[in-house]
Design an enzyme around this catalytic site. Structure first.
Site, PDB file in Angstrom:
ATOM      1  N   GLU A   1     -73.309  18.183   3.719  1.00  0.00           N
ATOM      2  CA  GLU A   1     -73.654  16.933   4.404  1.00  0.00           C
ATOM      3  C   GLU A   1     -73.937  15.900   3.311  1.00  0.00           C
ATOM      4  OE1 GLU A   1     -73.359  16.616   7.567  1.00  0.00           O
ATOM      5  OE2 GLU A   1     -73.087  18.725   8.062  1.00  0.00           O
TER       6      GLU A   1
ATOM      7  N   CYS B   1     -78.395   8.507   4.680  1.00  0.00           N
ATOM      8  CA  CYS B   1     -76.941   8.632   4.514  1.00  0.00           C
ATOM      9  C   CYS B   1     -76.170   7.929   5.623  1.00  0.00           C
ATOM     10  CB  CYS B   1     -76.553  10.107   4.446  1.00  0.00           C
ATOM     11  SG  CYS B   1     -77.065  11.082   5.881  1.00  0.00           S
TER      12      CYS B   1
END
Length: 485
Positions: free
Chosen positions: A253, A287
């Site tokens: 991720e 993110c």
């Protein structure tokens, strides 16, 4: 603070012990510079011990009735609920999260623990037909064995739990390495929760260390079969390379450069609220944050005025103060990098509608516009409170600009026509996109992950079963097979 010093140890095979490395990781409060704790780093030998005892403990845990495994997860959830205020204070102190951010992280952490309780019972097998007469094919879902988890500094408690809890629920053991800037919230606090929940020794081990001490020992070790990594795409590429060389599965991720698109028929007041949250939550250290805010020229002027006014009103300061929205960046390196990025963009011709300034690790918000189409800042992830406003003419140009990035994690489209938004969302090369909402979302049963440089694989819900179990084929021949010789 005794909370941090009590947890400033390695946790291996159910024992709290000092590391054996030759130097210490110093845990600082990024807002006021207070030393919270020092932790002597773990060595490669201690990483080996952690993996070996995890392997030994996993055999019995994998055979444990999943209803019994579920009870440990239920107790862990109750402990987090009971100690929520204390954990929230730790998030504020160790990573500079605001009170709002700490509450947001804890809410999601509890949701993921609730899902992990159910996940223990999720794996199911199959019986498949065979072209061979008298044969039965059974396909079992079994734990992978030992999972290595490497978590980041921005949502350390949540993003450690997000892999650790499902891996344990599905019958695996775990070795967790938290980020050096958040060794407690991302590591030893998680161990303490599961220790109090009654998890048998050896099933969760936490090693606080650094690549300077252990090299790639955490990745190359022969025991773990899966590495779950959350962090930058630069480090993620290295993790993927080492895992591939050692025939391990990597779940990655990674970073993002999300676009929030405001179409000409959008509710502008609502779009402004969504864009400000999506860009500035946790100082932009997310993110999924909306790095680029793309606005149709037909509404550019009105949107920009409202957006800049709202950003300018955001309180900047002590993250422990209830009203603070913008707290400190995680360290001085990040603060200096963000300040330099803004200065370089302005020097290259960008207009600063707001020009943020640094005060220690506090960096006030910036809003930049008039960026050249080839500006490097448009294609990179910005881990700080800087918004880029980019005008466009029509849907096709919005899609082209949104896709003009090596990343593909999240995004959003604001429009008065939901199906128009969905059509545009389908054209954007990203793992997740939200219509008439922000870009920062995570839900326990919905597949989470990115495309391109934003990662490999998915987490959450059934994707957790794919990530942390493997399939095993056992055939049963009730008759007699015929062999050619």
């Amino acid at each position: 603070m005794s909370f941090f010093t009590d947890l400033a140890h390695q946790y291996i095979d159910g024992e709290w012990r000092p590391g054996k490395g030759s130097w210490d990781i110093i845990d600082f409060n990024p807002y006021n510079g207070e030393k919270l704790a020092s932790i002597t780093v773990a060595t490669a030998d201690e990483v080996d011990q952690a993996y070996r005892c995890a392997q030994d403990a996993q055999r019995a845990w994998g055979d444990t009735n999943p209803y019994d495994r579920r009870m440990v997860l239920e107790r862990a959830l109750r402990i987090v609920e009971e100690r929520e205020a204390e954990i929230g204070d730790a998030i504020v102190a160790e990573l500079g999260g605001t009170r709002l951010k700490a509450a947001f992280e804890l809410h999601l952490a509890k949701e993921f623990l609730r899902e992990s309780v159910q996940l223990a019972l999720r794996p199911s097998g199959q019986i498949l037909p065979s072209p061979t007469e008298g044969k039965e094919n059974r396909v079992y879902r079994v734990p992978v064995g030992v999972v290595g988890v490497i978590s980041p500094f921005n949502f350390p408690f949540l993003l450690s739990l997000k892999s650790v809890a499902p891996a344990l629920a599905l019958g695996n053991a775990v070795v967790l390495k938290p980020h050096q800037n958040t060794p407690v919230c991302g590591g030893t606090l998680v161990a303490k929760v599961f220790e109090e929940a009654g998890l048998p020794a050896g099933l969760l081990n936490v090693v606080v260390t650094d690549i300077a001490e252990i090299g790639d020992a955490l990745l190359e070790h022969p025991v773990p079969q899966v590495i779950s990594f959350t962090g930058s795409d630069k480090v993620g590429r290295h993790v993927a390379t080492v895992c591939a060389a050692n025939l391990k599965r990597a779940v990655l991720e990674l970073g993002g450069n999300s676009a929030l698109i405001v179409l000409d028929d959008a509710d502008l007041d609502y779009a402004v609220d969504a864009a400000v949250f999506s860009r500035y939550v946790h100082q932009g250290q997310v993110c999924m944050a909306a790095n680029r805010i793309l606005v149709d020229r037909a509404v550019e002027k009105e949107f920009t005025e409202k957006f800049v006014a709202k950003v300018a009103s955001l309180p900047v300061g002590d993250p422990a103060a209830p009203g603070t929205v913008i707290g400190p960046l995680i360290n001085s390196t990040q603060a200096d990098a963000i300040s330099s990025l803004v200065e370089q963009a302005v020097a290259a011709g960008a207009t600063a509608l707001l020009h943020g300034r640094a005060d220690g690790n506090l960096v006030s918000p910036s809003v930049l516009t008039d960026l050249a189409a080839d500006s490097p800042v448009l294609s990179q992830e910005i881990f700080g409170p800087v918004a880029l406003l980019v005008p466009f003419d029509g849907e096709d140009e919005a899609v082209r600009i949104a896709n003009d990035t090596p990343y593909g994690l999240s995004g959003a489209v604001h429009t008065g026509d939901i199906e128009r938004g969905v059509r545009i969302g389908q054209r954007i090369h990203t793992g997740m996109i939200h219509i008439n909402d922000g870009t920062v979302h995570d839900e326990p049963i919905v597949p989470f992950g990115g495309e391109k440089s934003s990662g490999l694989g998915r987490l959450n819900g059934d994707a957790m079963v794919e990530a942390f179990t493997t399939q095993k084929w056992i055939s049963v021949q009730y008759g007699r097979s015929r062999f050619p010789f």
